[in-house]
Motif scaffolding. Structure first.
Motif, PDB file in Angstrom:
ATOM      1  N   PRO A  30       0.835  -1.250   0.062  1.00  0.00           N
ATOM      2  CA  PRO A  30       0.069   0.073  -0.036  1.00  0.00           C
ATOM      3  C   PRO A  30       0.869   1.146   0.096  1.00  0.00           C
ATOM      4  O   PRO A  30       1.750   1.413   0.717  1.00  0.00           O
ATOM      5  CB  PRO A  30      -0.928  -0.093   1.443  1.00  0.00           C
ATOM      6  CG  PRO A  30      -0.888  -1.638   1.460  1.00  0.00           C
ATOM      7  CD  PRO A  30       0.511  -2.248   1.032  1.00  0.00           C
ATOM      8  N   SER A  31       0.208   2.293  -0.961  1.00  0.00           N
ATOM      9  CA  SER A  31       1.189   3.471  -1.114  1.00  0.00           C
ATOM     10  C   SER A  31       0.760   4.527  -0.031  1.00  0.00           C
ATOM     11  O   SER A  31       1.444   5.576   0.081  1.00  0.00           O
ATOM     12  CB  SER A  31       1.274   3.880  -2.388  1.00  0.00           C
ATOM     13  OG  SER A  31      -0.207   4.257  -2.601  1.00  0.00           O
ATOM     14  N   ASP A  32      -0.364   4.469   0.511  1.00  0.00           N
ATOM     15  CA  ASP A  32      -1.012   5.682   1.400  1.00  0.00           C
ATOM     16  C   ASP A  32      -1.998   5.159   2.372  1.00  0.00           C
ATOM     17  O   ASP A  32      -2.226   3.856   2.500  1.00  0.00           O
ATOM     18  CB  ASP A  32      -1.702   6.574   0.453  1.00  0.00           C
ATOM     19  CG  ASP A  32      -2.881   6.076  -0.390  1.00  0.00           C
ATOM     20  OD1 ASP A  32      -3.662   5.365   0.065  1.00  0.00           O
ATOM     21  OD2 ASP A  32      -2.762   6.358  -1.429  1.00  0.00           O
ATOM     22  N   GLY A  33      -2.492   5.912   3.210  1.00  0.00           N
ATOM     23  CA  GLY A  33      -3.337   5.271   4.378  1.00  0.00           C
ATOM     24  C   GLY A  33      -4.561   4.830   3.812  1.00  0.00           C
ATOM     25  O   GLY A  33      -5.162   3.816   4.063  1.00  0.00           O
ATOM     26  N   PHE A  34      -5.185   5.230   2.648  1.00  0.00           N
ATOM     27  CA  PHE A  34      -6.412   4.674   2.195  1.00  0.00           C
ATOM     28  C   PHE A  34      -6.129   3.211   1.705  1.00  0.00           C
ATOM     29  O   PHE A  34      -7.033   2.489   2.020  1.00  0.00           O
ATOM     30  CB  PHE A  34      -6.999   5.675   0.817  1.00  0.00           C
ATOM     31  CG  PHE A  34      -8.269   5.201   0.445  1.00  0.00           C
ATOM     32  CD1 PHE A  34      -9.365   5.737   1.045  1.00  0.00           C
ATOM     33  CD2 PHE A  34      -8.270   4.529  -1.058  1.00  0.00           C
ATOM     34  CE1 PHE A  34     -10.571   5.214   0.319  1.00  0.00           C
ATOM     35  CE2 PHE A  34      -9.581   4.238  -1.440  1.00  0.00           C
ATOM     36  CZ  PHE A  34     -10.668   4.589  -0.810  1.00  0.00           C
ATOM     37  N   GLU A  35      -5.110   3.015   0.835  1.00  0.00           N
ATOM     38  CA  GLU A  35      -4.678   1.590   0.467  1.00  0.00           C
ATOM     39  C   GLU A  35      -4.463   0.700   1.700  1.00  0.00           C
ATOM     40  O   GLU A  35      -4.657  -0.536   1.614  1.00  0.00           O
ATOM     41  CB  GLU A  35      -3.511   1.468  -0.669  1.00  0.00           C
ATOM     42  CG  GLU A  35      -3.930   2.461  -1.809  1.00  0.00           C
ATOM     43  CD  GLU A  35      -3.024   2.191  -2.836  1.00  0.00           C
ATOM     44  OE1 GLU A  35      -1.740   1.475  -2.467  1.00  0.00           O
ATOM     45  OE2 GLU A  35      -2.971   2.489  -3.982  1.00  0.00           O
TER      46      GLU A  35
END
Length: 453
Positions: A30-35
């Motif tokens: 994952p690359s960000d908090g959403f992912e």
């Protein structure tokens, strides 16, 4: 603390590790908090969580001594040893490197359940974490059914009508490389499986595909419902409300998954429960009759169109099983290597058949991938463990252990037509629970409750 830690492992497995291990290459970090919140996680994190839980358990709990019965320890040990032997002569080292660590973790989970958790008479704190994870899966599935899938279908069909000409070129190239889009004479078209999924509106929630979601509901549903119905932290009304939310949500998601095997296995589990329940014979007969008629009626209504089309998925499975059977007899001792079913199937499959990575039958794939001895050891481990624990729990239908056993029974039966062994979200909890049941019943008299609440 250690029990809750294992609950976190199982809960996160259900939410984040629902893909087959042989497809780990398709899962990116994952690359960000959403992912991190919504996307699956790399399996490396799952292995780290299991190692952490195992370390905490070894420090916090002394563990039980010995193995009773001894064969229940020898079966998984022999199975793992045979997997290592088979891996030495695999036809695809990359697939085997993905599969073998997962098998080792399955054995570690069984060891943890048998040697470390079995001294705990109840796993109530464990089920609280699993209940939270299951509620997340149910909520995700409901959102997918009423928002996610309709929007995805509209998006795919809109671009399919223009052969994806208006789609951003850089995204189109990336999707073409990943196999989502296929170049044709007219332009581009979506992969047939993607089109089928868009048109069917079958939900899969956080799991790999709809039948895997059904397997998760079969495995987690019974023990979580028991935990909700018996928790002392809620009033009677609150327990009834939570039970309705969990039970109703699980049935709805099972229906929306469109899993035929999942629905029939769930109906069978319901029949088993009411069959052993200590009710008067006339009441029991009435309940069983209503449950059978209603369950089969819903099944016929939901899947009438499927059988009118000639049951294509049943025909496909027969093709997979035939290929696995012949491969197993051609390589009877060591198979083609753990996780490698797709390699011999590529050569055996009929031209009109769809490609498959797994055999959709865990027991037969064990014979195909690792030889008949591996299949024998695995069957003895799973079904021997279920029979060993079930003969003591059968007379305790209102007890925690019975509902855990019921979920395991559903998981093992569905494995005859699915690949549950290769899904960490299903395999890790299943072997942990099997170990806990086996360790708890092995030293108890059959006339006494194995796991007093």
């Amino acid at each position: 603390m250690a029990v809750r830690c294992w609950g976190i492992v199982c809960g996160l497995a259900l939410v984040k590790f629902g893909n087959p291990v042989i497809m780990e290459g398709f899962v990116s970090w994952p690359s960000d908090g959403f992912e991190w919140l919504l996307s699956p996680w790399p399996l490396t994190l799952g292995y780290g969580l299991v190692a952490l839980a195992l370390g905490l358990s070894l420090r916090a709990m002394p563990g039980r001594r010995g193995w009773n019965p001894r064969w229940l320890a020898l079966a998984p040990a022999a199975w793992l040893a045979w997997q290592c032997l088979s891996a030495l002569d695999t036809v695809d080292r990359a697939l085997t490197r993905l599969t073998l660590p997962h098998f080792i973790v399955c054995g570690a989970c069984f060891f943890a359940g048998y040697k470390l958790l079995a001294l705990r008479p109840t796993l109530r704190g464990f089920w609280a974490v699993c209940a939270a994870a299951l509620l997340w899966v149910l909520a995700y599935g409901v959102d997918q059914r009423f928002r996610g899938l309709p929007e995805t279908r509209a998006f795919i069909l809109e671009h399919e009508a223009t052969h994806w000409q208006n789609f951003p070129p850089e995204e189109r190239s990336r999707w073409e490389r990943s196999g989502v889009l296929i170049r044709t004479a007219e332009g581009w078209t979506a992969h047939p499986m993607l089109l089928e999924k868009a048109r069917s509106l079958r939900i899969s929630s956080t799991l790999f595909y709809p039948n895997t979601l059904a397997g998760a509901l079969l495995l987690f549903g019974p023990p979580v419902l028991w935990a909700v119905a018996t928790t002392p932290l809620l009033t009677t009304g609150a327990r009834a409300l939570m039970g309705s939310i969990v039970g109703g949500g699980a049935l709805a998601c099972l229906y929306w998954s469109g899993s035929r095997s999942g629905w029939l296995v769930a109906l069978g589990l319901g029949l088993v429960t009411f069959l052993v329940w200590p009710w008067p014979r006339t009441t029991k007969l009435a309940v069983l009759t209503v449950l059978t008629v209603l369950g089969l009626g819903v099944f016929a209504f939901r899947h009438a169109a499927f059988f009118q089309r000639g049951a294509p998925s049943v025909v496909a499975r027969l093709d997979y099983w035939e290929a696995a059977w012949h491969t197993a007899w051609e390589h009877p001792w060591l198979g083609t290597g753990p996780g490698t079913f797709q390699r011999p199937y590529e050569q055996r499959k009929r031209p009109e058949s769809e490609m498959a990575r797994l055999a959709h039958n865990d027991y037969l794939q064990q014979a195909s991938d690792s030889g008949w001895p591996a299949a024998l050891f695995y069957g003895a481990w799973v079904w021997g463990g279920l029979i060993w624990t079930g003969r003591r729990l059968w007379r305790q239908p209102a007890h925690e252990g019975f509902f855990v056993w019921l979920g395991l029974l559903g998981w093992a039966v569905q494995s005859c037509v699915e690949f549950n062994l290769y899904i960490p979200a299903l395999a890790w909890p299943a072997f942990l629970w099997l170990g806990w049941l086996a360790g708890g019943t092995g030293e108890n008299d059959s006339t006494k409750p194995a796991h007093p609440a």
